[in-house]
Write an enzyme that holds these catalytic residues in place. Structure first.
Site, PDB file in Angstrom:
ATOM      1  N   LYS A 111      -0.057   6.613  -1.835  1.00 12.05           N
ATOM      2  CA  LYS A 111       0.949   7.395  -1.110  1.00 12.05           C
ATOM      3  C   LYS A 111       2.009   7.969  -2.035  1.00 12.05           C
ATOM      4  O   LYS A 111       2.530   9.051  -1.796  1.00 12.05           O
ATOM      5  CB  LYS A 111       1.619   6.551  -0.029  1.00 12.05           C
ATOM      6  CG  LYS A 111       0.739   6.338   1.181  1.00 12.05           C
ATOM      7  CD  LYS A 111       1.575   5.987   2.397  1.00 12.05           C
ATOM      8  CE  LYS A 111       0.709   5.844   3.622  1.00 12.05           C
ATOM      9  NZ  LYS A 111       1.461   5.311   4.762  1.00 12.05           N
ATOM     10  N   LYS A 194     -11.283   7.881   3.602  1.00 14.49           N
ATOM     11  CA  LYS A 194     -11.213   7.309   4.955  1.00 14.49           C
ATOM     12  C   LYS A 194     -10.609   8.327   5.927  1.00 14.49           C
ATOM     13  O   LYS A 194      -9.845   9.219   5.518  1.00 14.49           O
ATOM     14  CB  LYS A 194     -10.440   5.986   4.960  1.00 14.49           C
ATOM     15  CG  LYS A 194      -8.985   6.118   4.739  1.00 14.49           C
ATOM     16  CD  LYS A 194      -8.252   4.796   4.929  1.00 14.49           C
ATOM     17  CE  LYS A 194      -6.768   5.114   4.790  1.00 14.49           C
ATOM     18  NZ  LYS A 194      -5.875   4.066   4.607  1.00 14.49           N
ATOM     19  N   LYS A 197      -4.629   9.940   9.338  1.00  9.46           N
ATOM     20  CA  LYS A 197      -3.698  10.761  10.120  1.00  9.46           C
ATOM     21  C   LYS A 197      -3.156  11.908   9.273  1.00  9.46           C
ATOM     22  O   LYS A 197      -2.778  12.950   9.797  1.00  9.46           O
ATOM     23  CB  LYS A 197      -2.493   9.912  10.556  1.00  9.46           C
ATOM     24  CG  LYS A 197      -2.795   8.760  11.480  1.00  9.46           C
ATOM     25  CD  LYS A 197      -1.504   7.954  11.681  1.00  9.46           C
ATOM     26  CE  LYS A 197      -1.753   6.629  12.338  1.00  9.46           C
ATOM     27  NZ  LYS A 197      -0.787   5.599  11.923  1.00  9.46           N
TER      28      LYS A 197
HETATM   29  P1  TYM Z   1      -1.734   2.498  10.297  1.00 11.10           P
HETATM   30  O1  TYM Z   1      -0.731   3.053  11.258  1.00 11.10           O
HETATM   31  O2  TYM Z   1      -2.064   3.279   9.085  1.00 11.10           O
HETATM   32  O3  TYM Z   1      -3.085   2.220  11.052  1.00 11.10           O
HETATM   33  C1  TYM Z   1      -3.129   1.473  12.247  1.00 11.10           C
HETATM   34  C2  TYM Z   1      -4.380   0.600  12.270  1.00 11.10           C
HETATM   35  O4  TYM Z   1      -5.540   1.433  12.189  1.00 11.10           O
HETATM   36  C3  TYM Z   1      -6.374   0.977  11.124  1.00 11.10           C
HETATM   37  N1  TYM Z   1      -7.032   2.145  10.510  1.00 11.10           N
HETATM   38  C4  TYM Z   1      -8.352   2.287  10.371  1.00 11.10           C
HETATM   39  N2  TYM Z   1      -9.376   1.479  10.716  1.00 11.10           N
HETATM   40  C5  TYM Z   1     -10.629   1.915  10.446  1.00 11.10           C
HETATM   41  N3  TYM Z   1     -10.900   3.111   9.845  1.00 11.10           N
HETATM   42  C6  TYM Z   1      -9.894   3.941   9.482  1.00 11.10           C
HETATM   43  N4  TYM Z   1     -10.163   5.114   8.913  1.00 11.10           N
HETATM   44  C7  TYM Z   1      -8.549   3.538   9.744  1.00 11.10           C
HETATM   45  N5  TYM Z   1      -7.338   4.113   9.515  1.00 11.10           N
HETATM   46  C8  TYM Z   1      -6.425   3.237   9.990  1.00 11.10           C
HETATM   47  C9  TYM Z   1      -5.434   0.295  10.149  1.00 11.10           C
HETATM   48  O5  TYM Z   1      -6.121  -0.627   9.327  1.00 11.10           O
HETATM   49  C10 TYM Z   1      -4.456  -0.373  11.101  1.00 11.10           C
HETATM   50  O6  TYM Z   1      -4.965  -1.615  11.541  1.00 11.10           O
HETATM   51  N6  TYM Z   1       0.651  -1.007   7.663  1.00 11.10           N
HETATM   52  C11 TYM Z   1       0.003  -0.751   8.932  1.00 11.10           C
HETATM   53  C12 TYM Z   1       0.914  -0.945  10.128  1.00 11.10           C
HETATM   54  C13 TYM Z   1       1.602  -2.263  10.188  1.00 11.10           C
HETATM   55  C14 TYM Z   1       1.011  -3.510  10.510  1.00 11.10           C
HETATM   56  C15 TYM Z   1       2.074  -4.454  10.483  1.00 11.10           C
HETATM   57  C16 TYM Z   1      -0.288  -3.897  10.821  1.00 11.10           C
HETATM   58  C17 TYM Z   1       2.922  -2.491   9.966  1.00 11.10           C
HETATM   59  N7  TYM Z   1       3.210  -3.802  10.155  1.00 11.10           N
HETATM   60  C18 TYM Z   1       1.835  -5.794  10.753  1.00 11.10           C
HETATM   61  C19 TYM Z   1      -0.516  -5.250  11.080  1.00 11.10           C
HETATM   62  C20 TYM Z   1       0.537  -6.179  11.053  1.00 11.10           C
HETATM   63  C21 TYM Z   1      -0.471   0.697   8.927  1.00 11.10           C
HETATM   64  O7  TYM Z   1      -0.033   1.504   8.165  1.00 11.10           O
HETATM   65  O8  TYM Z   1      -1.320   1.004   9.907  1.00 11.10           O
END
Ligand code: TYM
Length: 342
Positions: A111, A194, A197
């Site tokens: 990032k 991957k 968003k």
């Molecule tokens: P974020 O918002 O990027 O994504 C949310 C969830 O979606 C999953 N994900 C995917 N799974 C499969 N294939 C993909 N291409 C894909 N893109 C995203 C992510 O693994 C996630 O589970 N850091 C985290 C948010 C967060 C969090 C937490 C998660 C903040 N605090 C505490 C768990 C516990 C994030 O950026 O997710």
């Protein structure tokens, strides 16, 4: 006791990867665990967010949780910035985690890009806020997609170091739950990236709110290869997909994995069904399935987003219930650290 915590960032363009890798599992887990699901707006602002868009996207994630089937009476759905324990515990963890640990995080490297000195300090300490999210509830299990694995290892290290430094048994060592056939959904245009968003190409992802014709067009144009679909012989003895096999045809396996996840079938069932088929026939079946599964969720998300008062009410109620759990835990941590009570 088993307690689940997970979160999704309100940064727009929620997609099939978020659904299959995370949100769908959140729904399934609520029957067996006490579940707390967060919209992580504090994490979102580690990169610039337009304020009006952040508000809309916070409601969008909440709507996705509800539309996918999370029951707000049973599970807790809330917004991170509404519960101050997250930020307060994150500060304590900033003083526990080591710079070296944070510097190794691949998500930060990706990032921040080449100009690291221009990245926000918040982006660098993102993982300690994530550890705080989880440990403010002493959550034992965290369902996520594969890309969050490294962050969860840092959460475990943080809990362990805190417990060791202070000689306490305060925090559990959290287990990641990386579930299903699509734990890492790839871009529809490039099987080496991957689904994300922030990909500038909307054709690279299926959004949770895409209409049937958009889903059909994106799947039709998805990159594939000229070969026929493989049969179950491609799997190992345990019925798993060997890494080298996946790497040889990343786009093909990505679409097959999406099909397996959406249809709740095993790899072997899917490969039996399509062995020797042309991609055109498979893509037709995948489109029907994706429209069938995502269509009602997308429609319900739009209905909910048109009623922000209802959505905000759910977040308010969730924040109260979340704070009631997190605040006594934060107080316990503050006592351990040696802060005087006010
Ligand atoms: P974020 O918002 O990027 O994504 C949310 C969830 O979606 C999953 N994900 C995917 N799974 C499969 N294939 C993909 N291409 C894909 N893109 C995203 C992510 O693994 C996630 O589970 N850091 C985290 C948010 C967060 C969090 C937490 C998660 C903040 N605090 C505490 C768990 C516990 C994030 O950026 O997710």
């Amino acid at each position: 006791m088993k307690r689940i915590f997970s979160g999704v960032q309100p940064t727009g363009n929620l997609h099939l990867g978020n659904y299959l890798g995370a949100i769908r599992n959140f729904v399934a887990l609520q029957h067996d665990y006490e579940c707390i699901y967060c919209v992580v707006d504090l994490h979102a602002i580690t990169v610039w967010q337009e304020p009006a868009a952040l508000r809309a996207h916070t409601r969008e994630v909440t709507a996705a949780y509800l539309a996918a089937g999370i029951d707000p009476k049973h599970s807790i759905i809330f917004n991170q910035s509404h519960v101050s324990a997250h930020a307060e515990l994150a500060w304590i963890f900033n003083c526990v985690v080591r710079m070296g640990w944070l510097s190794r995080m691949t998500q930060f490297k990706e990032k921040a890009g080449k100009h690291r000195e221009n990245a926000s300090a918040g982006l660098f300490v993102y993982p300690s806020l994530m550890a705080a999210d989880i440990l403010a509830y002493k959550a034992t299990h965290v369902p996520v997609g594969e890309d969050q694995k490294q962050h969860l290892e840092l959460t475990r290290d943080t809990a362990q170091k805190f417990n060791n430094d202070y000689g306490v048994d305060c925090f559990p060592i959290t287990e990641p739950l990386i579930l299903g056939a699509a734990t890492r959904v790839m871009s529809l245009r490039d099987g080496s990236k991957k689904m994300s968003k922030s990909d500038p190409s909307d054709m690279s992802r299926i959004n949770m709110t895409d209409e049937a014709d958009a889903i059909a067009q994106k799947i039709r144009r998805a990159t594939t290869d000229p070969e026929l679909l493989p049969g179950p012989a491609a799997l190992d003895e345990a019925g798993r997909l060997p890494e080298e096999t996946r790497k040889a045809r990343p786009e093909a396996w990505n679409l097959l994995g999406i099909y397996a996840a959406l249809s709740d079938k095993s790899w072997s069932e899917v490969l039996q069904e399509f062995e020797g088929a042309q991609f055109s026939a498979f893509k037709k079946a995948l489109t029907e399935l994706a429209v069938d599964k995502l269509g009602p969720i997308g429609a319900e998300m739009k209905r909910l987003q048109a009623d922000p008062e209802h959505v905000d009410g759910i977040l308010r109620d969730g924040a109260e219930r979340a704070a009631a759990i997190a605040e006594p835990i934060l107080r316990e941590v503050q006592d351990v650290v040696g802060f005087l009570r006010p």
